[in-house]
Scaffold this motif. Structure first.
Motif, PDB file in Angstrom:
ATOM      1  N   ALA A   1     -13.575  11.588 -13.970  1.00 26.35           N
ATOM      2  CA  ALA A   1     -12.948  10.498 -13.215  1.00 26.35           C
ATOM      3  C   ALA A   1     -12.057   9.649 -14.115  1.00 26.35           C
ATOM      4  CB  ALA A   1     -14.031   9.634 -12.559  1.00 26.35           C
ATOM      5  N   ALA A   2     -12.534   9.351 -15.324  1.00 28.22           N
ATOM      6  CA  ALA A   2     -11.734   8.538 -16.246  1.00 28.22           C
ATOM      7  C   ALA A   2     -10.448   9.262 -16.629  1.00 28.22           C
ATOM      8  CB  ALA A   2     -12.547   8.197 -17.492  1.00 28.22           C
ATOM      9  N   GLU A   3     -10.525  10.570 -16.843  1.00 27.41           N
ATOM     10  CA  GLU A   3      -9.334  11.328 -17.222  1.00 27.41           C
ATOM     11  C   GLU A   3      -8.334  11.408 -16.067  1.00 27.41           C
ATOM     12  OE1 GLU A   3      -6.646  14.604 -17.472  1.00 27.41           O
ATOM     13  OE2 GLU A   3      -8.384  14.553 -16.117  1.00 27.41           O
ATOM     14  N   ARG A   4      -8.830  11.570 -14.843  1.00 32.02           N
ATOM     15  CA  ARG A   4      -7.922  11.625 -13.692  1.00 32.02           C
ATOM     16  C   ARG A   4      -7.258  10.273 -13.437  1.00 32.02           C
ATOM     17  NH1 ARG A   4      -5.237  15.488 -12.817  1.00 32.02           N
ATOM     18  NH2 ARG A   4      -5.592  15.512 -15.063  1.00 32.02           N
ATOM     19  N   ARG A   5      -7.980   9.198 -13.664  1.00 31.50           N
ATOM     20  CA  ARG A   5      -7.375   7.874 -13.499  1.00 31.50           C
ATOM     21  C   ARG A   5      -6.342   7.615 -14.596  1.00 31.50           C
ATOM     22  NH1 ARG A   5     -12.796   6.535 -11.521  1.00 31.50           N
ATOM     23  NH2 ARG A   5     -12.552   6.148  -9.291  1.00 31.50           N
ATOM     24  N   LEU A   6      -6.583   8.152 -15.766  1.00 32.39           N
ATOM     25  CA  LEU A   6      -5.582   8.060 -16.828  1.00 32.39           C
ATOM     26  C   LEU A   6      -4.324   8.823 -16.432  1.00 32.39           C
ATOM     27  CD1 LEU A   6      -4.698   7.308 -19.698  1.00 32.39           C
ATOM     28  CD2 LEU A   6      -5.902   9.368 -20.512  1.00 32.39           C
ATOM     29  N   ALA A   7      -4.503  10.014 -15.859  1.00 34.09           N
ATOM     30  CA  ALA A   7      -3.351  10.792 -15.408  1.00 34.09           C
ATOM     31  C   ALA A   7      -2.601  10.055 -14.302  1.00 34.09           C
ATOM     32  CB  ALA A   7      -3.800  12.165 -14.923  1.00 34.09           C
ATOM     33  N   ALA A   8      -3.334   9.440 -13.386  1.00 29.26           N
ATOM     34  CA  ALA A   8      -2.688   8.701 -12.300  1.00 29.26           C
ATOM     35  C   ALA A   8      -1.878   7.527 -12.841  1.00 29.26           C
ATOM     36  CB  ALA A   8      -3.741   8.212 -11.311  1.00 29.26           C
ATOM     37  N   SER A   9      -2.434   6.822 -13.828  1.00 26.30           N
ATOM     38  CA  SER A   9      -1.705   5.687 -14.401  1.00 26.30           C
ATOM     39  C   SER A   9      -0.424   6.147 -15.089  1.00 26.30           C
ATOM     40  CB  SER A   9      -2.606   4.925 -15.381  1.00 26.30           C
ATOM     41  OG  SER A   9      -2.876   5.703 -16.546  1.00 26.30           O
TER      42      SER A   9
ATOM     43  N   ALA B   1       0.082  10.822  -8.439  1.00 23.88           N
ATOM     44  CA  ALA B   1      -0.907   9.796  -8.764  1.00 23.88           C
ATOM     45  C   ALA B   1      -1.986   9.717  -7.690  1.00 23.88           C
ATOM     46  CB  ALA B   1      -0.223   8.442  -8.929  1.00 23.88           C
ATOM     47  N   ALA B   2      -1.573   9.837  -6.440  1.00 23.76           N
ATOM     48  CA  ALA B   2      -2.555   9.796  -5.351  1.00 23.76           C
ATOM     49  C   ALA B   2      -3.485  11.002  -5.411  1.00 23.76           C
ATOM     50  CB  ALA B   2      -1.836   9.748  -4.004  1.00 23.76           C
ATOM     51  N   ARG B   3      -2.956  12.159  -5.772  1.00 22.86           N
ATOM     52  CA  ARG B   3      -3.825  13.336  -5.907  1.00 22.86           C
ATOM     53  C   ARG B   3      -4.821  13.142  -7.053  1.00 22.86           C
ATOM     54  NH1 ARG B   3       1.133  16.013  -4.983  1.00 22.86           N
ATOM     55  NH2 ARG B   3       1.366  16.458  -7.206  1.00 22.86           N
ATOM     56  N   ASP B   4      -4.346  12.551  -8.149  1.00 20.10           N
ATOM     57  CA  ASP B   4      -5.250  12.286  -9.267  1.00 20.10           C
ATOM     58  C   ASP B   4      -6.341  11.286  -8.871  1.00 20.10           C
ATOM     59  OD1 ASP B   4      -3.875  13.994 -10.949  1.00 20.10           O
ATOM     60  OD2 ASP B   4      -2.518  12.431 -11.666  1.00 20.10           O
ATOM     61  N   GLU B   5      -5.973  10.278  -8.106  1.00 17.30           N
ATOM     62  CA  GLU B   5      -6.963   9.305  -7.643  1.00 17.30           C
ATOM     63  C   GLU B   5      -7.981   9.972  -6.717  1.00 17.30           C
ATOM     64  OE1 GLU B   5      -7.475   6.382  -8.586  1.00 17.30           O
ATOM     65  OE2 GLU B   5      -5.636   5.633  -9.510  1.00 17.30           O
ATOM     66  N   ALA B   6      -7.533  10.903  -5.902  1.00 15.72           N
ATOM     67  CA  ALA B   6      -8.463  11.625  -5.030  1.00 15.72           C
ATOM     68  C   ALA B   6      -9.442  12.458  -5.853  1.00 15.72           C
ATOM     69  CB  ALA B   6      -7.689  12.514  -4.052  1.00 15.72           C
ATOM     70  N   ALA B   7      -8.928  13.108  -6.911  1.00 13.69           N
ATOM     71  CA  ALA B   7      -9.819  13.874  -7.784  1.00 13.69           C
ATOM     72  C   ALA B   7     -10.815  12.958  -8.480  1.00 13.69           C
ATOM     73  CB  ALA B   7      -8.997  14.647  -8.821  1.00 13.69           C
ATOM     74  N   ALA B   8     -10.366  11.761  -8.866  1.00 13.28           N
ATOM     75  CA  ALA B   8     -11.288  10.801  -9.480  1.00 13.28           C
ATOM     76  C   ALA B   8     -12.360  10.367  -8.497  1.00 13.28           C
ATOM     77  CB  ALA B   8     -10.502   9.587  -9.996  1.00 13.28           C
TER      78      ALA B   8
ATOM     79  N   ALA C   1      -9.585   8.657  -0.093  1.00 14.00           N
ATOM     80  CA  ALA C   1      -8.665   9.022  -1.167  1.00 14.00           C
ATOM     81  C   ALA C   1      -7.879  10.274  -0.812  1.00 14.00           C
ATOM     82  CB  ALA C   1      -9.442   9.223  -2.473  1.00 14.00           C
ATOM     83  N   ARG C   2      -8.522  11.222  -0.169  1.00 14.95           N
ATOM     84  CA  ARG C   2      -7.806  12.433   0.235  1.00 14.95           C
ATOM     85  C   ARG C   2      -6.734  12.110   1.278  1.00 14.95           C
ATOM     86  NH1 ARG C   2     -13.039  16.461   0.948  1.00 14.95           N
ATOM     87  NH2 ARG C   2     -13.311  16.976  -1.273  1.00 14.95           N
ATOM     88  N   ALA C   3      -7.069  11.217   2.199  1.00 17.53           N
ATOM     89  CA  ALA C   3      -6.093  10.829   3.216  1.00 17.53           C
ATOM     90  C   ALA C   3      -4.906  10.109   2.572  1.00 17.53           C
ATOM     91  CB  ALA C   3      -6.752   9.939   4.260  1.00 17.53           C
ATOM     92  N   ALA C   4      -5.184   9.239   1.595  1.00 14.92           N
ATOM     93  CA  ALA C   4      -4.103   8.547   0.893  1.00 14.92           C
ATOM     94  C   ALA C   4      -3.216   9.531   0.152  1.00 14.92           C
ATOM     95  CB  ALA C   4      -4.686   7.516  -0.070  1.00 14.92           C
ATOM     96  N   ALA C   5      -3.826  10.543  -0.469  1.00 15.94           N
ATOM     97  CA  ALA C   5      -3.037  11.555  -1.177  1.00 15.94           C
ATOM     98  C   ALA C   5      -2.179  12.363  -0.207  1.00 15.94           C
ATOM     99  CB  ALA C   5      -3.964  12.486  -1.959  1.00 15.94           C
ATOM    100  N   SER C   6      -2.747  12.670   0.961  1.00 14.49           N
ATOM    101  CA  SER C   6      -1.984  13.406   1.968  1.00 14.49           C
ATOM    102  C   SER C   6      -0.800  12.575   2.463  1.00 14.49           C
ATOM    103  CB  SER C   6      -2.889  13.786   3.134  1.00 14.49           C
ATOM    104  OG  SER C   6      -2.168  14.459   4.142  1.00 14.49           O
ATOM    105  N   GLY C   7      -1.041  11.265   2.664  1.00 18.52           N
ATOM    106  CA  GLY C   7       0.045  10.394   3.109  1.00 18.52           C
ATOM    107  C   GLY C   7       1.134  10.252   2.067  1.00 18.52           C
ATOM    108  N   ALA C   8       0.750  10.149   0.780  1.00 15.87           N
ATOM    109  CA  ALA C   8       1.747  10.047  -0.284  1.00 15.87           C
ATOM    110  C   ALA C   8       2.563  11.330  -0.388  1.00 15.87           C
ATOM    111  CB  ALA C   8       1.069   9.733  -1.605  1.00 15.87           C
TER     112      ALA C   8
END
Length: 477
Positions: free
Chosen positions: A287-295, A146-153, A74-81
């Motif tokens: 995790a649920a709150e970060r996924r809500l933020a990502a959405s 969104a990718a950063r939020d997913e990484a936090a989740a 997830a961190r790598a995906a956030a870095s790529g985004a």
């Protein structure tokens, strides 16, 4: 350009709960000390072996290692985004050698117009190219957020796995100690029944007892011995479970725990915690709150497709047919270009994508609220389970004391001939059941305390400047 990002800005959902209506009312809570810190609650049981087991599980558990690997992804995906927001620079170099066909269109034309045409051709290129999509509508920024939020989740999920592993390891250990105590009680009962059988046989030889009494004593002995295989099967299952939790093949650490130990006392637990405290700490809520933020960010990324996208590209390099003039001024070849792409008509594809992201956001909101309700349910159930289990434990302690006294008096009365063997057998059977329930309930009380700590979200600690710590501050507003 940051002010040009389209789509709704994220606002953390508000959650209001009344105080917990259950409390921990057991008297034993006032006679024990709480753990020094919630993130290492297992030290509050004052059992060094339990501490070793939990720490070993946290260091070696494979589920925890897999969760860490998911965090890295997830961190790598956030870095790529995030890298999509910046220009890309490429260095290209080619060397081409070609022997031209005279039957091809180019070869036929060259042969007819240029009698001295050379079929051997060479081309050398060297240059750097750059491209950059200008994020006018903020779609790239939304995707990066969104990718950063997913990484936090994902980090919060890892912490949730941390809690689960610690709680499961402690639960298995406490069950092992409880089963060992029950085995010891059963063995004591077997020894007592052997002694009773010998006593009946002596009385039979003296003519004071008949064959029926001998058969009853033998049946009671066999009944006590029949309990042992069931307990040993359950004990082996928990030993194997604990080995797997510690990332080892079943049987690896069984010898270390083969010697029976005492069942740890339940540490004091502060039940004055509020629902807001629990929700802010539990990783599943974070995790649920970060996924809500990502959405929410995905909605903005989808809306950005309504707007034009502009990209710039350019190249600086050299192109020559001769290596002698490769880096000369006459071989220098700069290129620059700009592109505009605007989706004007697509049969409602963007509309569908925006509707899909809005639906995903609504789903994430419901999942967040459901997680909040489930968290409070866990705490309420854990409180009542611990309170009632400790209440039952106190009653069983009094029952065992009374039945032990009754059992001893019955045996003395039987020796004196004042009562029948049936009375002794009944007293013996009741004591066996009560002692077995006492040890099982003592282990259940300790396991109920583990459930409380799990419901609290205890078992993790992160630096205050980490991404998960920041998310915890906004998980409940």
């Amino acid at each position: 350009l940051s002010g040009c990002a389209v789509g709704p800005d994220y606002v953390a959902p508000t959650t209001q709960f009344a105080p917990f209506h259950n409390t921990i009312t057991a008297d034993s809570q006032r006679s024990t000390t709480p753990p020094p810190r919630l993130d290492n609650w297992w030290t509050g049981f004052n059992d060094p072996e339990l501490v070793t087991v939990v720490q070993r599980a946290l260091a070696q558990n494979l589920d925890l290692k897999a969760a860490f690997a998911r965090v890295q992804q997830a961190r790598a995906a956030a870095s790529g985004a995030g890298a999509q927001l910046f220009p890309t620079l490429d260095l290209n170099s080619t060397a081409t050698a070609e022997h031209q066909s005279l039957d091809s269109p180019l070869g036929s034309l060259a042969k007819a117009t240029s009698p001295g045409y050379s079929r051997d051709q060479r081309e050398y290129t060297l240059g750097a190219a750059a491209s950059w999509e200008i994020d006018l509508a903020g779609g790239l920024r939304r995707n990066a957020a969104a990718a950063r939020d997913e990484a936090a989740a994902a980090e919060a999920d890892q912490l949730g796995t941390h809690i689960t592993v610690a709680a499961d390891a402690a639960d298995a250990y406490l069950q092992i100690r409880g089963l060992q105590a029950q085995l010891a009680v059963t063995q004591d009962q077997v020894d007592t029944d052997v002694h009773l059988l010998e006593l009946v046989e002596v009385r039979q030889r003296a003519g004071a007892a008949d064959e029926r009494e001998v058969a009853q004593a033998e049946a009671l002995l066999k009944q006590a011995r029949a309990v042992v295989p069931t307990l040993r099967t359950a004990l082996e299952a928990q030993l194997n479970r604990l080995d797997v939790l510690m990332g080892a093949q079943p049987g690896t650490y069984a010898r270390e725990l083969s010697a029976p130990g005492t069942i740890p006392a339940v540490p004091a637990i502060d039940d004055r915690v509020t629902p807001m405290d629990v929700l802010r700490r539990r990783p599943d809520m974070i995790a649920a709150e970060r996924r809500l933020a990502a959405s929410n960010e995905r909605i903005g990324a989808a809306i950005s497709d309504y707007y034009p996208k502009i990209s710039l590209s350019g190249a600086l390099g050299f192109d020559s047919t001769s290596p002698n003039h490769f880096l000369s001024a006459q071989a220098f070849q700069p290129i620059g270009s700009g592109a505009l792409r605007w989706r004007l008509f697509d049969f409602g594809k963007v509309d569908a994508e925006v509707a899909e992201t809005r639906g995903a956001n609504a789903e994430a909101l419901m999942q967040y609220r459901q997680a909040a309700l489930k968290a409070t349910e866990d705490v309420e159930n854990a409180f009542v389970a611990l309170s009632q289990t400790e209440t039952r434990l106190q009653e069983l302690q009094g029952e065992v004391a009374s039945l032990t006294r009754a059992r001893d008096l019955s045996e003395h009365a039987y020796k004196a001939g004042a009562i029948t063997l049936t009375d002794v057998l009944d007293a013996d059977r009741q004591l066996l059941v009560a002692r077995d329930e006492l040890d099982g309930t003592r282990a259940d009380a300790a396991r109920a305390a583990v459930t409380v700590f799990r419901a609290f979200g205890g078992g993790w600690d992160v630096p205050p400047d980490s991404r998960v710590a920041e998310a915890a501050q906004t998980a409940v507003t």
